[in-house]
Design a protein around this motif. Structure first.
Motif, PDB file in Angstrom:
ATOM      1  N   PHE A 157       0.834  -1.227   0.121  1.00  0.00           N
ATOM      2  CA  PHE A 157      -0.115  -0.036  -0.047  1.00  0.00           C
ATOM      3  C   PHE A 157       1.073   1.359   0.054  1.00  0.00           C
ATOM      4  N   LEU A 158       2.053   1.182   0.684  1.00  0.00           N
ATOM      5  CA  LEU A 158       2.965   2.468   0.883  1.00  0.00           C
ATOM      6  C   LEU A 158       3.274   2.429  -0.733  1.00  0.00           C
ATOM      7  N   CYS A 159       4.068   1.505  -1.385  1.00  0.00           N
ATOM      8  CA  CYS A 159       4.373   1.716  -2.759  1.00  0.00           C
ATOM      9  C   CYS A 159       3.211   2.154  -3.708  1.00  0.00           C
ATOM     10  N   ARG A 160       2.196   1.535  -3.622  1.00  0.00           N
ATOM     11  CA  ARG A 160       1.120   2.100  -4.399  1.00  0.00           C
ATOM     12  C   ARG A 160       0.737   3.587  -4.243  1.00  0.00           C
ATOM     13  N   CYS A 161       0.814   4.139  -3.007  1.00  0.00           N
ATOM     14  CA  CYS A 161       0.471   5.551  -2.709  1.00  0.00           C
ATOM     15  C   CYS A 161       1.712   6.446  -3.332  1.00  0.00           C
ATOM     16  N   VAL A 162       3.028   5.965  -3.043  1.00  0.00           N
ATOM     17  CA  VAL A 162       4.183   6.777  -3.800  1.00  0.00           C
ATOM     18  C   VAL A 162       3.889   6.837  -5.204  1.00  0.00           C
ATOM     19  N   ILE A 163       3.564   5.604  -5.878  1.00  0.00           N
ATOM     20  CA  ILE A 163       3.385   5.549  -7.369  1.00  0.00           C
ATOM     21  C   ILE A 163       2.447   6.549  -7.838  1.00  0.00           C
ATOM     22  N   LYS A 164       1.273   6.345  -7.260  1.00  0.00           N
ATOM     23  CA  LYS A 164       0.093   7.193  -7.772  1.00  0.00           C
ATOM     24  C   LYS A 164       0.463   8.648  -7.607  1.00  0.00           C
ATOM     25  N   HIS A 165       1.112   9.260  -6.466  1.00  0.00           N
ATOM     26  CA  HIS A 165       1.285  10.546  -6.547  1.00  0.00           C
ATOM     27  C   HIS A 165       2.359  11.055  -7.364  1.00  0.00           C
ATOM     28  N   LEU A 166       3.171  10.083  -7.652  1.00  0.00           N
ATOM     29  CA  LEU A 166       4.515  10.685  -8.490  1.00  0.00           C
ATOM     30  C   LEU A 166       4.477  10.338 -10.022  1.00  0.00           C
ATOM     31  N   GLU A 167       3.326   9.450 -10.405  1.00  0.00           N
ATOM     32  CA  GLU A 167       3.350   9.180 -11.865  1.00  0.00           C
ATOM     33  C   GLU A 167       3.408  10.179 -12.673  1.00  0.00           C
ATOM     34  N   GLY A 168       2.969  11.302 -12.415  1.00  0.00           N
ATOM     35  CA  GLY A 168       2.708  12.458 -13.339  1.00  0.00           C
ATOM     36  C   GLY A 168       3.886  13.563 -13.589  1.00  0.00           C
ATOM     37  N   LEU A 169       4.839  13.107 -12.759  1.00  0.00           N
ATOM     38  CA  LEU A 169       6.202  14.088 -12.787  1.00  0.00           C
ATOM     39  C   LEU A 169       6.937  13.671 -14.053  1.00  0.00           C
ATOM     40  N   VAL A 170       7.150  14.447 -15.006  1.00  0.00           N
ATOM     41  CA  VAL A 170       7.928  14.244 -16.124  1.00  0.00           C
ATOM     42  C   VAL A 170       8.847  15.333 -16.535  1.00  0.00           C
ATOM     43  N   VAL A 171      10.146  14.998 -17.248  1.00  0.00           N
ATOM     44  CA  VAL A 171      11.164  15.986 -17.423  1.00  0.00           C
ATOM     45  C   VAL A 171      10.607  16.821 -18.714  1.00  0.00           C
ATOM     46  N   GLN A 172      10.614  17.969 -18.635  1.00  0.00           N
ATOM     47  CA  GLN A 172      10.416  18.755 -19.939  1.00  0.00           C
ATOM     48  C   GLN A 172      11.561  19.230 -20.678  1.00  0.00           C
ATOM     49  N   TYR A 197       4.540  20.646   4.200  1.00  0.00           N
ATOM     50  CA  TYR A 197       4.901  19.140   4.321  1.00  0.00           C
ATOM     51  C   TYR A 197       3.787  18.313   4.016  1.00  0.00           C
ATOM     52  N   LYS A 198       3.614  17.856   2.704  1.00  0.00           N
ATOM     53  CA  LYS A 198       2.374  17.003   2.294  1.00  0.00           C
ATOM     54  C   LYS A 198       2.436  15.537   2.161  1.00  0.00           C
ATOM     55  N   PRO A 199       1.622  14.914   2.918  1.00  0.00           N
ATOM     56  CA  PRO A 199       1.894  13.315   2.914  1.00  0.00           C
ATOM     57  C   PRO A 199       1.621  12.616   1.495  1.00  0.00           C
ATOM     58  N   LEU A 200       2.039  11.656   1.164  1.00  0.00           N
ATOM     59  CA  LEU A 200       1.575  10.640  -0.046  1.00  0.00           C
ATOM     60  C   LEU A 200       0.216   9.907   0.519  1.00  0.00           C
ATOM     61  N   ASN A 201      -0.794  10.432   0.671  1.00  0.00           N
ATOM     62  CA  ASN A 201      -2.100   9.613   1.040  1.00  0.00           C
ATOM     63  C   ASN A 201      -3.193  10.040   0.356  1.00  0.00           C
ATOM     64  N   ARG A 202      -4.422   9.523   0.811  1.00  0.00           N
ATOM     65  CA  ARG A 202      -5.748   9.833   0.031  1.00  0.00           C
ATOM     66  C   ARG A 202      -6.313  11.222   0.344  1.00  0.00           C
ATOM     67  N   HIS A 203      -5.682  11.913   1.354  1.00  0.00           N
ATOM     68  CA  HIS A 203      -6.195  13.086   1.710  1.00  0.00           C
ATOM     69  C   HIS A 203      -5.275  14.034   0.877  1.00  0.00           C
TER      70      HIS A 203
END
Length: 721
Positions: A22-37, A676-682
């Motif tokens: 569940f920890l890995c899933r939360c980290v992936i879903k939050h960071l999956e939109g970060l892309v190098v321009q 400081y924002k957590p990587l969770n559902r909130h």
């Protein structure tokens, strides 16, 4: 046995892996939109800049292996091959390294003139340091010092002289107070300006070229090799379109599986407890709470003899001391007595304290302070605890009695016999209720007798509640006995007893007639007057190593263990403490230069208390593992570095190394909104991508919200290369 062992291992594995997944899933879903321009920035789905340069240097992590110093000889040996295969001469002819070289030269010249990298100086400050001392001497020679608007005349003259200087004179002081030039990567884009590299790579390149010139005398000159290394740096930049967010999430999730089966919630570090493993990762990434399990601080002690000596006293001063740590033993003697036709329970409690030489090395405490705490605070806590325990047990008490031969009769006979025994043997029957709230064991087969006992208990409890309510409201009209009359006059909600109030009044009358009392008698009287349930108190006047108190309480229908209550209160009663701190230790640590220094480690956090001891501690190097405390004190930029260090330390315990570029991206994403924002559902609610929100959790909720608010998301496709 083998089957059971394998099942146990699989069960343990699944127990640890579920929160990990569940920890890995939360980290992936939050960071999956970060892309190098294309401008080498890392942006979110709506174009929000998370990092101005990926990993703070823009390099692609797999390509950094050939930029290590150990690979420089290999690159030098293959210079001719690289030159022919990649047309190095034509490429370098179109690039201009002079701008970057000029900037690095300015930085080196600034550092050569100044010892401190970032001195907090200004032009006027340097001018005042040079002129103010002379102006003060001139002012002191006068008989009467002159003050204008609460400012000294010397300060006013200094300001006037500064404003009267011409531009050339001011520029002389301005050049001395100039700040260090910005790093090359902060001003010059590495993909556009050739030679714009990180300061670390520039330093190791210069070091290699200097060592190479003193050892080898090859045909390849230093300038050509430097340009080749800078060319390799530019070719190692991260390509546009790279999904660096997913790479960072995977770099944390994969190695975390290696430490799930070998972790404990707490691991000893010296004598300090720190949270490690998956629990600590969840604290940092998913929870991001200010209330962590093991908060701590570390502050180096100044390197001088006086500071080291005073640091030992400071450690004692900041350490919390509980009563149980200085208590040797407690003797409790319980007796019953009848006074004025009332049944009373008397507790004679004797507290024996440790000798001062047993705790003087670790605690800044004296026997007089312990006795003062007992007299002013602990006895009141004890009586409040007795009242709460009695009320709690009375609410869950079930009446029981000793088994008799009549219990073997039929159900109807047993019920009748029970009533007879209850009426006849009132003194033998007792209610036994333990501290855990376990009810008495009744005969399960005799349902009618059990129902009758419960009805009797309910009836009696209702009567008790009515009596207590009548006592608090002062409306006892039907009962005129002395006990109820005494309770009406007591304002403090403490255990009460009849007859004690009258004794207290008699003692007060005798005390008024005796005149002045001694100091010891005044201490005793203050304890006796604090609560009517305290009948007698005396203590060791000579050594202050013990005290004894007699408590008189009315006999209640429940029985509690005073010894267990005293044990609990002694462990929770704090004699002295510093807010937020529980324990302090002085440990030796080794700096990066190999020197040893003394560090003050604390369990708990109170930075403002540390700031008061700047003459003992090196406050500029204060560190805490609590991100919120560091962010509130030093700013959100410091919180970034704390997050990186804490995640790195979690993996370092297990010998796992994660590239700092991944950690910096995670930390920047968690703090790029200014908090400081957590990587969770909130925290996903503040994400700019509706599609990313819907794929996390509660898809319908985010879909409805995006539809009602008319949110849009443009999907950009960047082709690498």
């Amino acid at each position: 046995m083998k089957t059971l062992l394998l099942e146990y291992i699989f069960f343990q594995s699944s127990t640890y892996l579920v929160p990990l997944f569940f920890l890995c899933r939360c980290v992936i879903k939050h960071l999956e939109g970060l892309v190098v321009q294309y401008d080498l920035t890392v942006r979110d789905s709506d174009g929000s800049v998370v990092q101005f340069l990926y990993g703070e240097d823009g390099l692609d992590i797999p390509k950094t292996q050939f930029l290590q110093p150990r690979q420089f000889p290999f690159i030098e040996d293959n210079y001719e091959v690289i030159k022919r295969s990649q047309g190095l001469d034509e490429v370098l002819a179109r690039l201009d390294p002079h701008t970057a070289n000029k900037h690095f030269g300015a930085i080196q010249r600034w550092r050569a003139k100044r010892e401190v990298a970032c001195p907090r100086r200004g032009a006027f400050l340097l001018f005042s340091q040079k002129k103010l001392a002379k102006l003060k001497q001139t002012e002191e020679q006068r008989t009467e010092p002159q003050h204008v608007h609460s400012r000294r005349a010397a300060a006013l003259q200094l300001v006037q002289q500064w404003h009267s200087l011409d531009e050339s004179s001011r520029s002389k002081y301005s050049r001395k107070a100039s700040r260090c030039p910005e790093p090359s990567l902060g001003l010059l884009r590495p993909d556009v300006c050739f030679g714009s590299v990180s300061e670390n790579f520039h330093d190791i390149t210069d070091k290699y070229l200097q060592d190479r010139g003193s050892v080898n005398h090859n045909s390849l000159d230093a300038n050509s090799l430097r340009q080749l290394l800078h060319y390799k740096w530019q070719r190692s930049l991260c390509d546009p379109g790279e999904a660096v967010g997913l790479l960072a999430a995977q770099s944390i999730g994969e190695p975390s599986t290696q430490m799930t089966l070998n972790t404990f919630h707490f691991a000893g570090r010296g004598e300090m407890n720190v949270t490690l493993g998956i629990p600590r990762l969840r604290e940092i990434l998913m929870v991001a709470s200010s209330n962590i399990k093991t908060p701590m601080m570390s502050v180096p002690v100044l390197n001088n003899r006086k500071a080291l000596k005073r640091a030992k006293m400071l450690r004692k001063k900041l350490t919390r001391v509980c009563l149980a740590e200085v208590l040797q033993k407690v003797d409790v003697v319980e007796t019953l007595r009848i006074e004025n036709h009332e049944k009373l329970r008397t507790f004679k409690v004797t507290f024996h304290f440790l000798p001062p030489d047993r705790y003087c090395d670790d605690k800044l405490l004296s026997p007089d302070q312990i006795l003062h705490y007992m007299e002013t605070r602990f006895f009141r806590l004890l009586l409040e605890g007795i009242k709460k325990r009695s009320a709690k047990l009375a609410s869950i008490a079930v009446e029981t009695r000793k088994a008799t031969l009549r219990d073997k009769d039929t159900v109807g006979d047993g019920t009748a016999d029970t009533a007879g025994v209850d009426d006849g043997d009132g003194e033998e029957e007792r209610e036994i209720v333990d501290d855990q709230g376990n009810e008495g064991d009744a005969d399960a087969s005799d349902a009618k007798r059990k129902d009758k006992q419960e009805e009797e208990v309910d009836y009696e409890s209702e009567e008790d509640e009515e009596e207590e309510d009548g006592t608090d409201d002062g409306e006892d009209k039907d009962q005129g006995d002395e006990e109820e009359g005494a309770e009406e006059n007591v304002e403090e909600p403490q255990p009460e007893t009849a007859g004690v109030e009258r004794k207290k009044k008699k003692r007060a009358k005798r005390g008024r007639g005796e005149g002045e009392e001694t100091l010891n008698q005044m201490r005793v009287n203050s304890v006796l007057e604090s609560n009517p349930a305290i009948e007698r108190y005396h203590y060791d006047v000579q050594h202050e190593l013990w005290c004894e108190v007699d408590l008189v309480l009315p006999v209640s229908k429940v029985h509690f263990d005073l010894t267990s209550l005293l044990s609990t209160l002694a462990h929770n009663a704090v004699i002295m403490e510093t807010r937020g701190l529980t324990r302090c230790l002085l440990n030796e640590a080794t700096t990066k230069t190999g020197e040893k220094e003394t560090v003050l480690n604390t369990e708990g956090i109170n930075m403002h208390e540390m700031f008061k001891h700047s003459d003992i501690l090196d406050i500029n190097r204060l560190y805490s593992n609590e991100v919120h405390a560091m962010a509130n004190t030093y700013g959100i930029e410091v919180a970034l570095k704390v997050i990186e260090k804490e995640i790195k330390d979690v993996f370092a315990v297990y010998g796992i190394e994660v590239d700092p570029r991944h950690l910096s991206l995670v930390a920047d994403y968690m703090c790029f909104e200014g908090v400081y924002k957590p990587l969770n559902r909130h925290a996903i609610q503040s994400n700019s991508s509706p599609l990313q929100q819907m794929t996390f959790e509660t898809s319908y909720k985010f879909l409805k919200q995006a539809t009602m608010l008319g949110e849009e998301q443009t999907i950009f496709l960047i082709m690498p290369g």
